[in-house]
Design an enzyme around this catalytic site. Structure first.
Site, PDB file in Angstrom:
ATOM      1  N   ASP A 267       0.876  -1.160   0.000  1.00 34.09           N
ATOM      2  CA  ASP A 267       0.000   0.000   0.000  1.00 34.09           C
ATOM      3  C   ASP A 267       0.923   1.223   0.000  1.00 34.09           C
ATOM      4  O   ASP A 267       2.103   1.138   0.354  1.00 34.09           O
ATOM      5  CB  ASP A 267      -0.962   0.007   1.193  1.00 34.09           C
ATOM      6  CG  ASP A 267      -2.161   0.930   0.929  1.00 34.09           C
ATOM      7  OD1 ASP A 267      -2.093   1.751  -0.012  1.00 34.09           O
ATOM      8  OD2 ASP A 267      -3.169   0.840   1.665  1.00 34.09           O
TER       9      ASP A 267
HETATM   10  C1  BGC Z   1      -4.920   3.325  -0.093  1.00 31.43           C
HETATM   11  C2  BGC Z   1      -5.000   2.337  -1.233  1.00 31.43           C
HETATM   12  C3  BGC Z   1      -4.783   3.043  -2.536  1.00 31.43           C
HETATM   13  C4  BGC Z   1      -3.441   3.744  -2.494  1.00 31.43           C
HETATM   14  C5  BGC Z   1      -3.093   4.498  -3.757  1.00 31.43           C
HETATM   15  C6  BGC Z   1      -3.647   4.152  -0.149  1.00 31.43           C
HETATM   16  O1  BGC Z   1      -3.676   5.170   0.770  1.00 31.43           O
HETATM   17  O2  BGC Z   1      -4.997   2.653   1.139  1.00 31.43           O
HETATM   18  O3  BGC Z   1      -6.243   1.683  -1.213  1.00 31.43           O
HETATM   19  O4  BGC Z   1      -4.882   2.150  -3.599  1.00 31.43           O
HETATM   20  O5  BGC Z   1      -3.457   4.684  -1.438  1.00 31.43           O
HETATM   21  O6  BGC Z   1      -3.880   5.630  -3.900  1.00 31.43           O
END
Ligand code: BGC
Length: 739
Positions: A267
């Site tokens: 993530d």
């Molecule tokens: C989120 C993800 C997301 C990623 C990219 C993170 O903060 O938890 O679900 O895909 O950001 O935007």
């Protein structure tokens, strides 16, 4: 590649100038007729250490480098999961300002789950995958399948509800649909990311049974059956290790037990340590801010945990090249499946088919919770005036909520949908009733609405009541929104009740006009203290670009509602297991003391009646489900037993019923829920039409996870099959034994 090979052979035969070419001039990694593994090994054999490492970390907010020297392209990711996110700047979260990046917003995944229709999931995956492909994305950051543990989680709207069986059946067609476009689905957030509070550090303590039986099955189905090409690690910790580099989850379970051959993507900002990232199963690192570098520092990417620090460990011999090769192989496999896949279709954006799909899924997912006296559907021919009340009737909901926020081609609000449906046949009065949140932008995308209102709350209420009194019917459209502490990433809800004084508005409307339908736009359950005074309640979810049209379809009866709740609505917050056990939000640690008794499993074990049960949802017609029977009394370890029931549309409107099969284990050495969902079928029937529904039960559906043996066990003994139309509306049962 065939054509090139043929051309080369022809050139060499015809004795033209230059060197003689043979088929082998086409490098195996470029030849799409070669098996994937041969291509991967060939590409790997041509790469330097530096090139391998460069595959494993971001080079911008959403991309990673390929191998330019070898013509191996970059990998471009996009959020996910409800549509394709607008382009951001290379190094920033701010908008890139493109004018060709507006997408179709599909309904939130809670709505998709509420269709209880895997065909809708396939349609969703295909459609959102086509949009990703058209926008030249290789990895779609979704779907999300974290389990709905309690109603305060700000991100519940991005997930598929509280039940592992339902979410497993719904995630597989989504993944397949996306990937048919040569776009990887990246299933997230693996695992145990069930709250936003302290999400970056909280350590989840959960017993093995709950982990295996509740929190992992949807991921497993996405990997084993959906063949997902990517999985995203979650921010939180489990067994004290961050889940983006968690040995047990990633190496042992995902890659070991489930044979996942794809890529584990972190993530954004979820990586914390180079050695752990190397050893504990991570393959690609995104979104880190390391070495004190802040947002947008131009060389941040070289300082990623899996960038220069990794190279240094490799050069000093502290990190093995075998581990590096395993990661590089996975990324190459991803690239061949996506960016370098010349056989993938071209995709499409904002096509009439996508807009129709968004509307259809939204309509099928709406859940009619209550409908006394047949208040809904509103009969247009009997109406002169309708009052539409509530902020959510006019507020665009595709902007906001965190990373799933979208820049849409269009969004039809509920008020616009109602107006379009009635045309000039019915007068529409609109009143706000309350002012909630006037935010209209997220991350530089602005809906362009001006939601300011200077009236006092007393005046807003008085104006709403006056409109309700003048109207033949009243539609209140409220609920939550995508702002902080509502249905939004990064923070959880602070209260179970409706925000902004909506309860008082609903009470006043109920007193003003008995023909009241309350509509929620939300991704979470809410308290309804006024439920006895309101005849009709509809859960409409965050339903995307076509929200308003889909709502009008249901409100006026063009679509007969057939959605079912994918999670329980408790009467009080304390009726939820996690809350009752005092285990939310936790600080450094949260212990899932309710164990596997999540959602309806808790309510049934504790005999706590819900406000609306898992699986509940009404229709404008009526159904009879009867004659629940089995074809035998027992099944052997390798056998199966068939449960059948008759379902008839006994009303006068075409509609669909979701026939649900639950199984209860009557004799078990370990505690088990009263019953668990193990099958469902959505049956579309004309008035008077009848169908036989069958479910085949095999011993694997009867298994529990025995934590003392670390194995799945189907224990012989007595079981009960329950067939019904909701977890709390069982129409018939039949007992059987496992030999
Ligand atoms: C989120 C993800 C997301 C990623 C990219 C993170 O903060 O938890 O679900 O895909 O950001 O935007």
């Amino acid at each position: 590649m065939k054509n090139i090979s043929l051309l080369m052979t022809f050139a060499s035969m015809s004795g033209g100038c230059g060197r003689a070419s043979t088929e082998t001039d086409v490098a195996p990694y470029l030849d799409e007729d070669q098996p994937l593994d041969i291509r991967v090994e060939d590409a790997l054999s041509r790469m330097t250490l530096e090139e391998k490492v460069a595959l494993l970390h971001a080079q911008s907010k959403f991309s990673s480098a390929g191998v330019p020297r070898l013509g191996i392209p970059e990998v471009w990711c996009t959020d996910g999961p409800h549509g394709i996110r607008a382009e951001v700047l290379w190094d920033e979260w701010e908008q890139a300002g493109w004018t060709n990046d507006s997408c179709t917003a599909f309904p939130a995944l809670t709505c998709l789950a509420a269709t209880w229709n895997p065909e809708m999931s396939a349609l969703y995956g295909k459609s959102v995958g086509e949009e990703a492909r058209y926008r030249e994305k290789d990895v779609l950051l979704g779907p999300g399948v974290n389990i709905y543990r309690m109603p305060l989680n700000g991100r519940n709207f991005e997930y598929m509800g509280e039940d592992p069986f339902l979410s497993s059946r719904m995630v597989v067609p989504y993944v397949r649909g996306v990937q048919a476009n040569g776009v990887a689905a990246c299933v997230k957030h693996f695992a145990l990311n069930n709250q936003e509070t302290n999400r970056q550090q909280v350590n989840v303590v959960v017993d093995d049974r709950a982990l295996r039986e509740i929190y992992l099955p949807a991921f497993r189905a996405a990997v084993e059956e959906g063949k997902a090409w990517a999985v995203m690690g979650s921010y939180n910790r489990y067994k004290g290790e961050f889940c983006c580099h968690n040995h047990y989850l990633l190496n042992e379970i995902l890659k070991g037990e489930w044979n996942f051959d794809g890529v584990v993507i972190s993530d954004w900002g979820g990586v914390h340590d180079t050695k752990q990232a190397i050893e504990n199963g991570l393959d690609m690192e995104f979104g880190s801010w390391t070495d004190g570098l802040t947002w947008g520092a131009s060389n941040a990417y070289d300082n990623y945990y899996l960038a220069r620090p990794y190279l240094e460990l490799l050069r000093s011999g502290e990190a093995s090249e075998a581990t590096l090769d395993d990661k590089a192989r996975r990324v190459l496999r991803l690239i061949f499946r996506t960016a370098m896949n010349r056989r993938k279709p071209f995709g499409s954006l904002n096509s009439p088919e996508h807009i129709a799909a968004a509307r259809r899924i939204a309509g099928e997912g709406m859940v009619l919770l209550k409908n006394d006296n047949g208040v809904l559907p509103f009969d247009m021919s009997q109406l002169k005036t309708i009052a539409v009340i509530g902020e959510n009737a006019v507020k665009m909901m595709t902007v906001g909520g965190g990373s799933s926020s979208l820049k849409v081609h269009h969004e039809c609000t509920p008020l616009e949908g109602i107006r379009a449906a009635v045309g000039n046949r019915v007068k529409v009065l609109y009143e706000r009733g309350y002012v909630g949140d006037v935010t209209t932008s997220y991350n530089g995308v602005d809906s362009g609405q001006d939601l300011a209102d200077s009236r006092t709350s007393g005046q807003l209420l008085a104006d709403a009541v006056a409109a309700a009194r003048q109207a033949d019917a009243v539609l209140f459209v409220g609920g939550l929104n995508k702002s902080d502490y509502q249905d939004c990433e990064g923070a959880d809800r602070r209260e179970y009740g409706l925000p902004y004084g909506q309860d008082a508005v609903i009470e006043a409307l109920a007193a003003a006009n008995p023909r009241l339908a309350v509509v929620f736009v939300s991704g979470n359950a809410v308290a309804m203290p006024w439920i006895d005074r309101v005849p009709a309640v509809l859960e409409a979810w965050f339903s995307g670009s076509e929200a308003g049209n889909a709502l009008a379809d249901v409100v006026f009866g063009a679509v007969n509602p057939s959605g079912k709740l994918p999670f329980t609505f408790p009467v009080r917050l304390e009726d939820n297991g996690a809350i009752a056990m005092g285990e939310f939000p936790g600080d450094d640690t949260v212990t899932y003391r309710e164990g596997l008794f999540v959602g309806y499993r808790w309510h049934e074990a504790r005999q706590i009646a819900p406000l609306f049960a898992f699986g509940h949802g009404l229709s404008y017609t009526t159904f009879d489900v009867s004659d629940v029977r089995s074809d035998r009394a027992s099944l052997s370890a390798k056998g199966r037993i068939r449960i059948s029931a008759e379902v008839t549309n006994t009303g006068d409107m075409a509609g669909a019923e979701v026939v649900q099969l639950y199984i209860g284990d009557e004799e078990s050495s370990l505690p088990r829920p009263v019953k668990e969902l193990k099958g469902f079928r959505k049956v579309f029937l004309a008035p008077g039409e009848h169908q036989t529904v069958t479910f085949d039960i095999t011993p694997d559906l009867l298994q529990y996870y025995d934590d003392t043996k670390a194995a799945w066990v189907a224990e012989p003994g007595a079981f009960t099959a329950y067939v019904g139309t909701a977890s709390d509306n069982i129409c018939g049962t039949v007992g059987f034994t496992l030999e």
